[in-house]
Design a protein around this motif. Structure first.
Motif, PDB file in Angstrom:
ATOM      1  N   LYS A   1       8.327   5.886   8.157  1.00  0.00           N
ATOM      2  CA  LYS A   1       9.523   6.641   7.766  1.00  0.00           C
ATOM      3  C   LYS A   1      10.506   5.744   7.027  1.00  0.00           C
ATOM      4  N   TYR A   2      10.689   4.527   7.517  1.00  0.00           N
ATOM      5  CA  TYR A   2      11.625   3.605   6.869  1.00  0.00           C
ATOM      6  C   TYR A   2      11.115   3.175   5.488  1.00  0.00           C
ATOM      7  N   ILE A   3       9.797   2.981   5.370  1.00  0.00           N
ATOM      8  CA  ILE A   3       9.229   2.625   4.064  1.00  0.00           C
ATOM      9  C   ILE A   3       9.431   3.769   3.086  1.00  0.00           C
ATOM     10  N   GLY A   4       9.179   4.993   3.531  1.00  0.00           N
ATOM     11  CA  GLY A   4       9.365   6.154   2.670  1.00  0.00           C
ATOM     12  C   GLY A   4      10.793   6.287   2.185  1.00  0.00           C
TER      13      GLY A   4
ATOM     14  N   LEU B   1       7.107   8.348  -2.334  1.00  0.00           N
ATOM     15  CA  LEU B   1       6.372   8.220  -3.595  1.00  0.00           C
ATOM     16  C   LEU B   1       6.790   9.273  -4.606  1.00  0.00           C
ATOM     17  N   LYS B   2       7.115  10.452  -4.131  1.00  0.00           N
ATOM     18  CA  LYS B   2       7.528  11.529  -5.033  1.00  0.00           C
ATOM     19  C   LYS B   2       8.787  11.158  -5.814  1.00  0.00           C
ATOM     20  N   LEU B   3       9.673  10.418  -5.175  1.00  0.00           N
ATOM     21  CA  LEU B   3      10.971  10.110  -5.774  1.00  0.00           C
ATOM     22  C   LEU B   3      11.005   8.760  -6.479  1.00  0.00           C
ATOM     23  N   ASN B   4      10.071   7.874  -6.111  1.00  0.00           N
ATOM     24  CA  ASN B   4      10.069   6.535  -6.707  1.00  0.00           C
ATOM     25  C   ASN B   4       9.670   6.585  -8.177  1.00  0.00           C
ATOM     26  N   GLN B   5      10.352   5.768  -9.004  1.00  0.00           N
ATOM     27  CA  GLN B   5      10.114   5.798 -10.449  1.00  0.00           C
ATOM     28  C   GLN B   5       9.689   4.449 -11.022  1.00  0.00           C
TER      29      GLN B   5
ATOM     30  N   LEU C   1       7.304   2.078  -9.111  1.00  0.00           N
ATOM     31  CA  LEU C   1       6.061   1.547  -8.546  1.00  0.00           C
ATOM     32  C   LEU C   1       4.893   1.800  -9.494  1.00  0.00           C
ATOM     33  N   THR C   2       4.133   0.737  -9.811  1.00  0.00           N
ATOM     34  CA  THR C   2       2.950   0.880 -10.666  1.00  0.00           C
ATOM     35  C   THR C   2       1.654   0.598  -9.901  1.00  0.00           C
ATOM     36  N   HIS C   3       1.729  -0.222  -8.857  1.00  0.00           N
ATOM     37  CA  HIS C   3       0.548  -0.572  -8.057  1.00  0.00           C
ATOM     38  C   HIS C   3       0.793  -0.188  -6.596  1.00  0.00           C
ATOM     39  N   PHE C   4      -0.144   0.567  -6.015  1.00  0.00           N
ATOM     40  CA  PHE C   4       0.017   1.057  -4.654  1.00  0.00           C
ATOM     41  C   PHE C   4      -1.314   0.951  -3.919  1.00  0.00           C
ATOM     42  N   ASP C   5      -1.313   0.224  -2.787  1.00  0.00           N
ATOM     43  CA  ASP C   5      -2.522   0.035  -1.975  1.00  0.00           C
ATOM     44  C   ASP C   5      -2.301   0.674  -0.609  1.00  0.00           C
ATOM     45  N   PHE C   6      -3.067   1.727  -0.326  1.00  0.00           N
ATOM     46  CA  PHE C   6      -2.974   2.453   0.940  1.00  0.00           C
ATOM     47  C   PHE C   6      -4.326   2.433   1.647  1.00  0.00           C
ATOM     48  N   SER C   7      -5.112   1.403   1.394  1.00  0.00           N
ATOM     49  CA  SER C   7      -6.465   1.305   1.942  1.00  0.00           C
ATOM     50  C   SER C   7      -6.456   1.134   3.457  1.00  0.00           C
TER      51      SER C   7
ATOM     52  N   ASN D   1      -5.890  13.701   7.981  1.00  0.00           N
ATOM     53  CA  ASN D   1      -5.233  14.965   7.692  1.00  0.00           C
ATOM     54  C   ASN D   1      -3.953  14.791   6.894  1.00  0.00           C
ATOM     55  N   GLY D   2      -3.493  13.558   6.785  1.00  0.00           N
ATOM     56  CA  GLY D   2      -2.277  13.296   6.032  1.00  0.00           C
ATOM     57  C   GLY D   2      -2.509  12.877   4.603  1.00  0.00           C
ATOM     58  N   LEU D   3      -3.776  12.639   4.228  1.00  0.00           N
ATOM     59  CA  LEU D   3      -4.053  12.229   2.854  1.00  0.00           C
ATOM     60  C   LEU D   3      -3.682  13.306   1.847  1.00  0.00           C
ATOM     61  N   LYS D   4      -3.653  14.559   2.295  1.00  0.00           N
ATOM     62  CA  LYS D   4      -3.231  15.637   1.395  1.00  0.00           C
ATOM     63  C   LYS D   4      -1.799  15.409   0.926  1.00  0.00           C
ATOM     64  N   PHE D   5      -0.964  14.823   1.797  1.00  0.00           N
ATOM     65  CA  PHE D   5       0.417  14.537   1.412  1.00  0.00           C
ATOM     66  C   PHE D   5       0.465  13.422   0.367  1.00  0.00           C
ATOM     67  N   ILE D   6      -0.368  12.388   0.572  1.00  0.00           N
ATOM     68  CA  ILE D   6      -0.411  11.273  -0.375  1.00  0.00           C
ATOM     69  C   ILE D   6      -0.879  11.751  -1.747  1.00  0.00           C
ATOM     70  N   PHE D   7      -1.973  12.505  -1.786  1.00  0.00           N
ATOM     71  CA  PHE D   7      -2.511  12.976  -3.059  1.00  0.00           C
ATOM     72  C   PHE D   7      -1.547  13.945  -3.751  1.00  0.00           C
ATOM     73  N   SER D   8      -0.889  14.777  -2.967  1.00  0.00           N
ATOM     74  CA  SER D   8       0.097  15.690  -3.538  1.00  0.00           C
ATOM     75  C   SER D   8       1.246  14.918  -4.171  1.00  0.00           C
ATOM     76  N   ALA D   9       1.676  13.843  -3.498  1.00  0.00           N
ATOM     77  CA  ALA D   9       2.756  13.013  -4.029  1.00  0.00           C
ATOM     78  C   ALA D   9       2.320  12.293  -5.299  1.00  0.00           C
ATOM     79  N   LEU D  10       1.064  11.843  -5.337  1.00  0.00           N
ATOM     80  CA  LEU D  10       0.563  11.146  -6.521  1.00  0.00           C
ATOM     81  C   LEU D  10       0.549  12.057  -7.744  1.00  0.00           C
ATOM     82  N   LYS D  11       0.389  13.350  -7.512  1.00  0.00           N
ATOM     83  CA  LYS D  11       0.443  14.298  -8.633  1.00  0.00           C
ATOM     84  C   LYS D  11       1.841  14.362  -9.229  1.00  0.00           C
ATOM     85  N   GLU D  12       2.859  14.166  -8.399  1.00  0.00           N
ATOM     86  CA  GLU D  12       4.241  14.252  -8.862  1.00  0.00           C
ATOM     87  C   GLU D  12       4.760  12.909  -9.382  1.00  0.00           C
ATOM     88  N   ASN D  13       4.222  11.810  -8.858  1.00  0.00           N
ATOM     89  CA  ASN D  13       4.688  10.494  -9.272  1.00  0.00           C
ATOM     90  C   ASN D  13       4.329  10.236 -10.737  1.00  0.00           C
TER      91      ASN D  13
END
Length: 221
Positions: free
Chosen positions: A100-103, A140-144, A146-152, A159-171
């Protein structure tokens, strides 16, 4: 100039001395304190240093046993710091509270270009869940910048990857993404992944391990 400290068993007092010196240092650009016992007390010293240091551009704190309280303090400092562009926070047991703090930091930070938050927590209680992934995604949706992101390696967020992929569409800034060993995707996550790959105009590199048929379909290979 770089300072590399790995597996040094540096305690709180040692980290405090280093951070006090870095408040005045004008030449060091890279600091690595990894595979060590930084913990939350050390994180506080690092955060105070980040508020005044204006030369460091890279900070690597992977495997430093930092928990959510320490991450909160560091993220607050990163909201003020104007020079750190690369950050490695991987393999720290911060859990969903830390996520939450990172977000929240990502939503307002205008300097970070490279962020690694992979393999977060070896212990069950320190790992991200889908809730943690949602917090990161909102940032991620709001950040403008960041060019490199590692979430490995955050395979407990399936079940939360849908949120990550959805955010990547907006980033609109990310060019390099790593999602190695991220577990299995549910149908909704696969749909968002396909949608992102099909529509992205910025992505240059994707390191991915999982169902390659999903990637193949998205790329129409």
């Amino acid at each position: 100039k770089k300072l590399l400290m790995q597996m040094t068993s540096t305690k709180d007092d040692g980290i405090k001395v280093i951070c006090e010196a870095l408040k005045r240092n004008k030449s060091l650009t890279s600091l690595t304190i990894s595979h060590d016992r930084v913990k939350d007390n050390g994180a506080k010293c690092i955060a105070e240093m980040l508020k005044v240091n204006n030369t460091l551009t890279l900070l690597d704190l992977q495997c430093s046993r930092i928990k959510h309280n320490g991450m909160m303090i560091i993220c607050e400092a990163l909201k003020e710091n104007k020079t750190i562009t690369e950050m490695n926070l991987s393999n720290n047991p911060i859990g969903d509270k830390g996520a939450k703090y990172i977000g929240e930091m990502l939503a307002v930070n205008n300097n970070l270009t490279n962020l690694k938050i992979s393999y977060m927590g070896q212990e069950e209680k320190g790992r991200f869940s889908s809730e943690g992934a949602h917090f990161i995604a909102e940032g991620l949706k709001l950040n403008q910048t960041l060019t490199h992101f590692d979430f490995s390696g955050n395979y407990k967020v399936e079940n939360g990857l849908k949120f990550i992929f959805s955010a990547l569409k907006e980033n609109k800034s990310l060019t390099h993404v790593e999602l190695l060993s991220s577990g299995l995707f549910d149908e909704e996550a696969q749909e968002h992944l396909e949608g992102w790959i099909k529509t992205t105009k910025t992505l240059q590199s994707l390191r991915f391990s999982g169902d390659h048929s999903v990637i193949g379909e998205a790329l129409k290979i």
